[in-house]
Structure formats: C-alpha cells, structure tokens
Design a protein around this motif. Structure first.
Motif, PDB file in Angstrom:
ATOM      1  N   UNK A  31     -13.982  -3.728   9.862  1.00  0.00           N
ATOM      2  CA  UNK A  31     -12.875  -4.121   9.649  1.00  0.00           C
ATOM      3  C   UNK A  31     -12.133  -2.792   9.230  1.00  0.00           C
ATOM      4  N   UNK A  32     -12.965  -2.035   8.899  1.00  0.00           N
ATOM      5  CA  UNK A  32     -11.573  -0.565   8.293  1.00  0.00           C
ATOM      6  C   UNK A  32     -11.090  -0.344   9.725  1.00  0.00           C
ATOM      7  N   UNK A  33     -11.985  -0.451  11.039  1.00  0.00           N
ATOM      8  CA  UNK A  33     -12.015   0.078  11.926  1.00  0.00           C
ATOM      9  C   UNK A  33     -10.449  -0.641  12.766  1.00  0.00           C
ATOM     10  N   UNK A  34     -10.172  -2.017  12.337  1.00  0.00           N
ATOM     11  CA  UNK A  34      -9.057  -2.811  12.728  1.00  0.00           C
ATOM     12  C   UNK A  34      -8.185  -2.028  11.596  1.00  0.00           C
ATOM     13  N   UNK A  35      -8.155  -1.905  10.222  1.00  0.00           N
ATOM     14  CA  UNK A  35      -7.370  -1.267   9.656  1.00  0.00           C
ATOM     15  C   UNK A  35      -6.496  -0.047  10.354  1.00  0.00           C
ATOM     16  N   UNK A  36      -7.068   0.598  11.412  1.00  0.00           N
ATOM     17  CA  UNK A  36      -6.685   2.528  11.331  1.00  0.00           C
ATOM     18  C   UNK A  36      -6.791   1.990  12.451  1.00  0.00           C
ATOM     19  N   UNK A  37      -6.628   1.049  13.385  1.00  0.00           N
ATOM     20  CA  UNK A  37      -5.831   0.811  14.466  1.00  0.00           C
ATOM     21  C   UNK A  37      -4.527   0.099  14.344  1.00  0.00           C
ATOM     22  N   UNK A  38      -4.342  -0.950  13.483  1.00  0.00           N
ATOM     23  CA  UNK A  38      -3.541  -1.329  13.170  1.00  0.00           C
ATOM     24  C   UNK A  38      -2.221  -1.428  11.980  1.00  0.00           C
ATOM     25  N   UNK A  39      -2.782   0.577  12.066  1.00  0.00           N
ATOM     26  CA  UNK A  39      -2.389   1.430  10.719  1.00  0.00           C
ATOM     27  C   UNK A  39      -1.781   0.298   9.424  1.00  0.00           C
ATOM     28  N   UNK A  40      -2.643  -0.678   9.106  1.00  0.00           N
ATOM     29  CA  UNK A  40      -2.853  -1.196   8.372  1.00  0.00           C
ATOM     30  C   UNK A  40      -2.016  -1.029   6.911  1.00  0.00           C
ATOM     31  N   UNK A  41      -0.924  -1.225   6.036  1.00  0.00           N
ATOM     32  CA  UNK A  41      -0.887  -0.759   4.967  1.00  0.00           C
ATOM     33  C   UNK A  41      -1.538  -1.070   3.085  1.00  0.00           C
ATOM     34  N   UNK A  42      -1.176  -0.411   2.572  1.00  0.00           N
ATOM     35  CA  UNK A  42      -1.637  -1.224   1.672  1.00  0.00           C
ATOM     36  C   UNK A  42      -1.209  -2.849   0.915  1.00  0.00           C
ATOM     37  N   UNK A  43      -1.872  -3.663   0.699  1.00  0.00           N
ATOM     38  CA  UNK A  43      -1.497  -4.948   0.458  1.00  0.00           C
ATOM     39  C   UNK A  43      -2.001  -6.327   1.691  1.00  0.00           C
ATOM     40  N   UNK A  44      -1.860  -5.597   3.003  1.00  0.00           N
ATOM     41  CA  UNK A  44      -1.884  -6.474   4.507  1.00  0.00           C
ATOM     42  C   UNK A  44      -2.998  -6.925   4.542  1.00  0.00           C
ATOM     43  N   UNK A  45      -2.548  -8.307   5.247  1.00  0.00           N
ATOM     44  CA  UNK A  45      -4.988  -9.284   5.023  1.00  0.00           C
ATOM     45  C   UNK A  45      -5.800  -7.528   5.451  1.00  0.00           C
ATOM     46  N   UNK A  46      -6.127  -6.785   6.401  1.00  0.00           N
ATOM     47  CA  UNK A  46      -6.670  -6.724   7.121  1.00  0.00           C
ATOM     48  C   UNK A  46      -7.226  -5.946   5.703  1.00  0.00           C
ATOM     49  N   UNK A  47      -6.039  -5.203   5.390  1.00  0.00           N
ATOM     50  CA  UNK A  47      -6.596  -4.455   4.078  1.00  0.00           C
ATOM     51  C   UNK A  47      -8.022  -4.831   3.245  1.00  0.00           C
ATOM     52  N   UNK A  48      -7.143  -6.179   2.708  1.00  0.00           N
ATOM     53  CA  UNK A  48      -7.946  -7.375   1.288  1.00  0.00           C
ATOM     54  C   UNK A  48      -8.572  -7.604   1.811  1.00  0.00           C
ATOM     55  N   UNK A  49      -9.293  -7.934   3.256  1.00  0.00           N
ATOM     56  CA  UNK A  49      -9.766  -8.303   4.332  1.00  0.00           C
ATOM     57  C   UNK A  49     -11.574  -7.304   3.653  1.00  0.00           C
ATOM     58  N   UNK A  50     -11.113  -6.198   3.902  1.00  0.00           N
ATOM     59  CA  UNK A  50     -12.118  -4.928   3.352  1.00  0.00           C
ATOM     60  C   UNK A  50     -12.276  -4.926   2.223  1.00  0.00           C
ATOM     61  N   UNK A  51     -11.444  -5.072   1.147  1.00  0.00           N
ATOM     62  CA  UNK A  51     -11.741  -4.930   0.487  1.00  0.00           C
ATOM     63  C   UNK A  51     -12.390  -5.774  -0.396  1.00  0.00           C
ATOM     64  N   UNK A  52     -12.234  -7.528  -0.048  1.00  0.00           N
ATOM     65  CA  UNK A  52     -12.596  -7.868  -1.006  1.00  0.00           C
ATOM     66  C   UNK A  52     -14.354  -7.988   0.090  1.00  0.00           C
ATOM     67  N   UNK A  53     -14.594  -7.407   1.247  1.00  0.00           N
ATOM     68  CA  UNK A  53     -15.851  -7.529   1.518  1.00  0.00           C
ATOM     69  C   UNK A  53     -16.758  -6.316   0.816  1.00  0.00           C
ATOM     70  N   UNK A  54     -16.100  -5.361   0.145  1.00  0.00           N
ATOM     71  CA  UNK A  54     -16.662  -4.277  -0.405  1.00  0.00           C
ATOM     72  C   UNK A  54     -16.733  -5.014  -1.818  1.00  0.00           C
ATOM     73  N   UNK A  55     -15.857  -5.533  -2.616  1.00  0.00           N
ATOM     74  CA  UNK A  55     -15.833  -6.128  -3.774  1.00  0.00           C
ATOM     75  C   UNK A  55     -17.804  -7.607  -3.959  1.00  0.00           C
ATOM     76  N   UNK A  56     -17.293  -7.944  -2.734  1.00  0.00           N
ATOM     77  CA  UNK A  56     -18.425  -8.821  -2.992  1.00  0.00           C
ATOM     78  C   UNK A  56     -19.352  -8.360  -2.323  1.00  0.00           C
TER      79      UNK A  56
END
Length: 220
Positions: free
Chosen positions: A47-72
């Motif tokens: 998931x982190x690699x996806x965020x890096x490749x897409x240059x995801x910004x704060x609040x984007x679905x990819x960032x939120x997916x990564x945050x949620x996994x870490x939270x859970x």
C-alpha cells in the motif's frame, strides 16, 4: 508408541496427550503469529508503494487505506490470536463430547462474505502444495487424541482452517474490500513460505513421543 493400524486414531489418547498438545499449540501459535506479522508488513509495504507511485496526497483513498491498515493492526493481531485459540480448543473438546461446547464459536459464519473467495483460493493453494504434510499432521494429531479418521477434518491445521483464520481476524476492522484482498493475498504468500517449517516443528514433538513414527518425516 502409537502405530497406524489403518484408522487415524488409537482408540485411547496417548498418556500425557494434554501436555504434548499444549506444546504443539504453542509451536503452531507462534508460527502463525509470525506469519500474520509478515502478512501485515507485506500488505503495508504494498500500500505504501502505491501511495509513492501515485504521489497520493493527504486524504486520498490510498493514504486512507494505509492509515486504516496501520490503525487496525493491533485489533487484527488480537482477533487472529483469538481465532487460533478457538480452533485449537474446538479440536481439544472432541475428547469431551458430553461437555457443552462453550467455545463452539463459528469462525466462518460472519458478515464478511466478500472474503469467501479469498479463503477458498488460499485453501486451494495450500492443498496443492502441502496436502501430504497437512494430512500427516492431522493423522498424528488424531492418533495423539485417540480419534478416528472422521476427526481428520477437525484438525486445527487443515488447509481450510488455516485459510479461514484471517476471516475472523478481519471481522469488524472496517478495512475496505481492496485492502482486505491485499491482506489475504499477503497472508496466502506468507503461509506458503512458512508452512513447511511450521508443520515440521509441529510434528517433531509427536514423532519424539512415538506418535505414528513410521509416517514420512517432515522437513523445513
């Protein structure tokens, strides 16, 4: 020594079976906990690699997916550990059919039906690559408890049961279907990489105690 007579069991449990089974449960539980940690780490990296490749910004679905996994992750690990304990206890309770099954909690009849296909695929892969080792392990566990061949499917270490462990672990976490699928795939890969070593370690105490020693030895 318990010798295989064609059935899976020996009619009576091996003396000291509870202590030996506790040792086996501890070994398998440790391996499975490590497998889950590797699964989550792999999913996190993906998931982190996806965020890096897409240059995801704060609040984007990819960032939120990564945050949620870490939270859970803590809840996921706790629920996975509980699922392992329940599966082990359900097998132990086969020796006490007259006793109310206090831990007869279904590990599959839960809401997350989207995970069914992932479970079936993982079980199919395990069956293809580890069916003999899983069968040998089940036969020894049944012989240890003096159970017949009808109990083989109840072993906590069948392909189906190993694949299903992740379902209750993910239950209620709120992870999206996409992330759940990634975690399942990571779990399947981690199981495939570690299962031979786990089964070898699980079988060794039984072999040392004379439980079906004539069956094939399992190697890491």
């Amino acid at each position: 020594m318990i010798i295989d007579s064609g059935a899976a069991g020996s009619a009576r449990p091996l003396p000291g079976h509870e202590l030996l089974f506790a040792q086996i449960a501890k070994i398998s539980g440790s391996h499975l906990a490590d497998i889950l940690k590797k699964s989550i780490s792999s999913a996190d990296a993906f998931l982190y690699a996806i965020c890096q490749q897409d240059q995801s910004t704060f609040g984007s679905p990819n960032i939120e997916n990564l945050k949620m996994l870490r939270y859970c992750t803590p809840a996921l690990e706790l629920q996975f550990s509980r699922a392992v304990e329940i599966r082990v206890e359900q097998f132990r309770q086969l020796l006490k059919p007259a006793v109310k099954q206090e831990m007869d909690l279904s590990l599959v009849d839960i809401d997350d039906t989207d995970d069914v296909v992932s479970v079936e695929l993982a079980a199919e892969v395990l069956s293809k690559n580890f069916s003999e080792a899983i069968s040998i392990t089940g036969r020894r566990l049944c012989a240890l408890f003096g159970l017949d061949a009808s109990a083989l499917s109840k072993s906590p270490l069948t392909e189906k049961h190993l694949a299903e462990l992740l379902r209750p672990a993910l239950h209620g976490t709120g992870l999206s279907p996409k992330v759940r699928a990634i975690v399942f795939r990571s779990y399947e890969d981690a199981l495939g990489a570690s299962l031979a070593a786990m089964l070898a370690d699980v079988n060794q105490p039984m072999v040392n105690s004379g439980v079906l020693p004539q069956l094939s030895s399992l190697k890491n």
